[in-house]
Design a protein around this motif. Structure first.
Motif, short mmCIF file in Angstrom:
data_model
loop_
_atom_site.label_atom_id
_atom_site.label_comp_id
_atom_site.label_asym_id
_atom_site.label_seq_id
_atom_site.Cartn_x
_atom_site.Cartn_y
_atom_site.Cartn_z
N TYR A 40 12.11 45.88 -34.12
CA TYR A 40 11.67 47.27 -34.52
C TYR A 40 10.46 46.93 -35.53
O TYR A 40 10.37 45.86 -36.07
CB TYR A 40 12.60 47.96 -35.27
CG TYR A 40 13.97 48.24 -34.61
CD1 TYR A 40 14.07 48.35 -33.11
CD2 TYR A 40 15.16 48.27 -35.44
CE1 TYR A 40 15.20 48.94 -32.74
CE2 TYR A 40 16.39 48.70 -34.77
CZ TYR A 40 16.40 48.81 -33.43
OH TYR A 40 17.56 49.20 -32.66
N PHE A 47 12.69 62.22 -32.51
CA PHE A 47 12.38 60.93 -32.18
C PHE A 47 11.15 60.94 -31.07
O PHE A 47 10.19 60.07 -31.39
CB PHE A 47 13.56 60.10 -31.73
CG PHE A 47 13.01 58.74 -31.43
CD1 PHE A 47 12.71 57.72 -32.43
CD2 PHE A 47 12.94 58.13 -30.15
CE1 PHE A 47 12.32 56.51 -32.24
CE2 PHE A 47 12.46 56.87 -29.68
CZ PHE A 47 12.16 56.13 -30.95
N SER A 86 13.32 57.14 -25.66
CA SER A 86 13.82 56.05 -26.33
C SER A 86 13.54 54.61 -25.05
O SER A 86 13.34 55.16 -24.01
CB SER A 86 15.37 55.95 -26.59
OG SER A 86 16.10 56.31 -25.29
N THR A 87 13.52 53.73 -25.43
CA THR A 87 13.47 52.45 -24.65
C THR A 87 14.54 52.26 -23.74
O THR A 87 14.36 51.98 -22.76
CB THR A 87 13.49 51.15 -25.56
OG1 THR A 87 14.31 51.05 -26.38
CG2 THR A 87 12.04 50.86 -26.18
N ARG A 94 19.00 58.65 -25.07
CA ARG A 94 18.12 59.69 -25.74
C ARG A 94 16.83 59.60 -25.34
O ARG A 94 16.01 58.79 -24.80
CB ARG A 94 17.94 58.95 -27.46
CG ARG A 94 17.36 60.02 -28.24
CD ARG A 94 17.17 59.25 -29.57
NE ARG A 94 17.36 60.41 -30.59
CZ ARG A 94 17.14 60.04 -31.90
NH1 ARG A 94 17.27 58.98 -32.21
NH2 ARG A 94 17.22 61.02 -32.77
N ASP A 136 13.40 59.84 -38.32
CA ASP A 136 14.30 60.50 -37.31
C ASP A 136 15.56 60.53 -38.18
O ASP A 136 15.50 60.20 -39.50
CB ASP A 136 14.57 59.24 -36.27
CG ASP A 136 15.67 59.46 -35.35
OD1 ASP A 136 16.29 60.61 -35.30
OD2 ASP A 136 16.12 58.36 -34.79
N GLY A 156 13.73 52.85 -36.62
CA GLY A 156 14.19 51.92 -35.54
C GLY A 156 13.31 51.61 -34.16
O GLY A 156 13.88 51.53 -33.08
N ILE A 157 11.96 51.95 -34.45
CA ILE A 157 10.92 51.89 -33.13
C ILE A 157 10.85 50.75 -32.61
O ILE A 157 10.24 49.76 -33.16
CB ILE A 157 9.85 52.47 -33.57
CG1 ILE A 157 9.87 53.80 -34.60
CG2 ILE A 157 8.81 52.66 -32.64
CD1 ILE A 157 8.65 54.53 -35.23
N THR A 158 11.13 50.34 -31.34
CA THR A 158 11.12 49.24 -30.73
C THR A 158 9.60 49.07 -30.36
O THR A 158 8.61 49.77 -29.93
CB THR A 158 11.64 49.26 -29.42
OG1 THR A 158 13.15 49.45 -29.71
CG2 THR A 158 11.56 47.97 -28.66
N TYR A 199 22.32 52.06 -25.26
CA TYR A 199 21.52 52.47 -26.45
C TYR A 199 21.60 51.23 -27.22
O TYR A 199 22.02 50.19 -26.80
CB TYR A 199 22.06 53.43 -27.23
CG TYR A 199 20.89 54.26 -27.76
CD1 TYR A 199 20.11 54.83 -27.01
CD2 TYR A 199 20.75 54.40 -29.01
CE1 TYR A 199 18.81 55.53 -27.30
CE2 TYR A 199 19.49 55.09 -29.87
CZ TYR A 199 18.64 55.70 -28.74
OH TYR A 199 17.31 56.14 -29.18
N ASP A 200 20.89 51.16 -28.27
CA ASP A 200 20.65 50.15 -29.16
C ASP A 200 22.11 49.61 -29.74
O ASP A 200 22.78 50.37 -30.40
CB ASP A 200 19.48 50.44 -30.40
CG ASP A 200 18.01 50.82 -29.78
OD1 ASP A 200 18.27 51.78 -28.88
OD2 ASP A 200 17.31 50.27 -30.43
N PHE A 233 20.03 58.10 -36.32
CA PHE A 233 20.14 56.93 -35.60
C PHE A 233 20.57 55.68 -36.72
O PHE A 233 20.02 55.14 -37.61
CB PHE A 233 18.67 56.16 -35.38
CG PHE A 233 18.42 54.94 -34.63
CD1 PHE A 233 19.18 55.01 -33.39
CD2 PHE A 233 17.81 54.01 -35.11
CE1 PHE A 233 18.98 53.72 -32.67
CE2 PHE A 233 17.55 52.77 -34.53
CZ PHE A 233 18.37 52.55 -33.43
N1 GLN Z 1 14.83 51.44 -30.66
C1 GLN Z 1 14.76 52.83 -29.69
C2 GLN Z 1 13.44 52.92 -29.29
O1 GLN Z 1 12.41 52.49 -30.05
C3 GLN Z 1 15.78 53.62 -30.27
C4 GLN Z 1 15.24 54.40 -31.63
C5 GLN Z 1 15.88 55.44 -32.29
O2 GLN Z 1 16.64 56.19 -31.53
N2 GLN Z 1 15.40 56.07 -33.55
O3 GLN Z 1 12.91 53.84 -28.45
#
Ligand code: GLN
Length: 231
Positions: A194, A59, A127-128, A124, A17, A77-79, A165-166, A20
């Motif tokens: 992540y 994303f 997103s989570t 977003r 992405d 930063g993928i949860t 958000y994160d 982020f």
């Molecule tokens: N950690 C969040 C998710 O995985 C956002 C990651 C991001 O915006 N790149 O959904």
């Protein structure tokens, strides 16, 4: 061009992405993709003996792009969660995070997640936190943007009341482009870790995990961490 490494081995396409901070973003001065994830991924590639070529994608398309084999690796930063685990394999966790509510400095009305009912909250797409809002806060009006910086800009110009958000992203944005005007309020809402993602069954998962462990043991991980987050 700094986007590829050359370790002499295979070249893998890494989907990321570019919106982020400070994990993956385009540096305004150099116009290059950079960030904690980008540097960690390059260090992992060097350790494991392969090359990486980054592709900046939206994303919300990342998990499906990796699950269908279009990209070899995804880092953004993928949860790690069960829903995503049905589609892709995850590496070991490499960063501990979680969600927060963010408001404009001086906002006394919204001090925690309980104050979001009836408010307009930015997040977003894919997103989570979008999922969290849908499940936990049915009384909030959700504005989901493809880029999280659009949500922050909407907050700064009073178009929305809050962003969810994160936490590390909120904090870094606030310190940099946000000019200190955006504050994280209340408790951290979730604990999230992540991980990098791979097509199901990919042999890369094991290689990446082994390299990640070496970088944790030899201090390289800590160096990259200190550069982006301080000690
Ligand atoms: N950690 C969040 C998710 O995985 C956002 C990651 C991001 O915006 N790149 O959904």
């Amino acid at each position: 061009n700094g986007e590829a490494t050359d370790s002499g081995g295979e070249t893998y396409v890494v989907a990321t992405d570019n919106n982020f901070v400070p994990f993956e973003f385009v540096d305004q001065e150099t116009d290059e993709l950079t960030g904690f994830d980008v540097e960690l991924m390059r260090a992992i590639a060097e350790e494991a003996g392969f090359n990486v070529e980054f592709e900046q994608i939206e994303f919300s398309g990342l998990i499906s792009g990796v699950s269908t084999g279009r990209y070899d690796i995804g880092i953004a930063g993928i949860t790690i969660n069960d829903e995503r685990k049905e589609k892709v394999d995850f590496s070991d966790p490499y960063y501990d995070s979680g969600l927060t509510v963010a408001v404009l400095e001086g906002n006394e009305e919204i001090q925690s997640v309980e104050d979001l009912a009836g408010k307009t909250v930015g997040t977003r797409t894919g997103s989570t936190s979008q999922e969290y809002l849908a499940e936990e806060l049915p009384d909030a009006n959700v504005e989901a943007y493809p880029e999280i910086t659009t949500a922050y800009q909407s907050l700064l110009t009073n178009k929305i009341d809050a962003v969810l958000y994160d936490l590390p992203n909120v904090q870094y944005y606030s310190k940099t482009e946000g000019g200190g005007k955006i504050l994280a309020v209340g408790d951290r809402l979730t604990g999230e870790s992540y991980g990098m993602v791979f097509e199901k069954g990919s042999e890369l998962t094991e290689q990446v995990n082994t390299a990640l462990q070496t970088l944790k043991d030899n201090g390289t991980y800590d160096e990259i961490h200190a550069k982006w987050f301080g000690e």
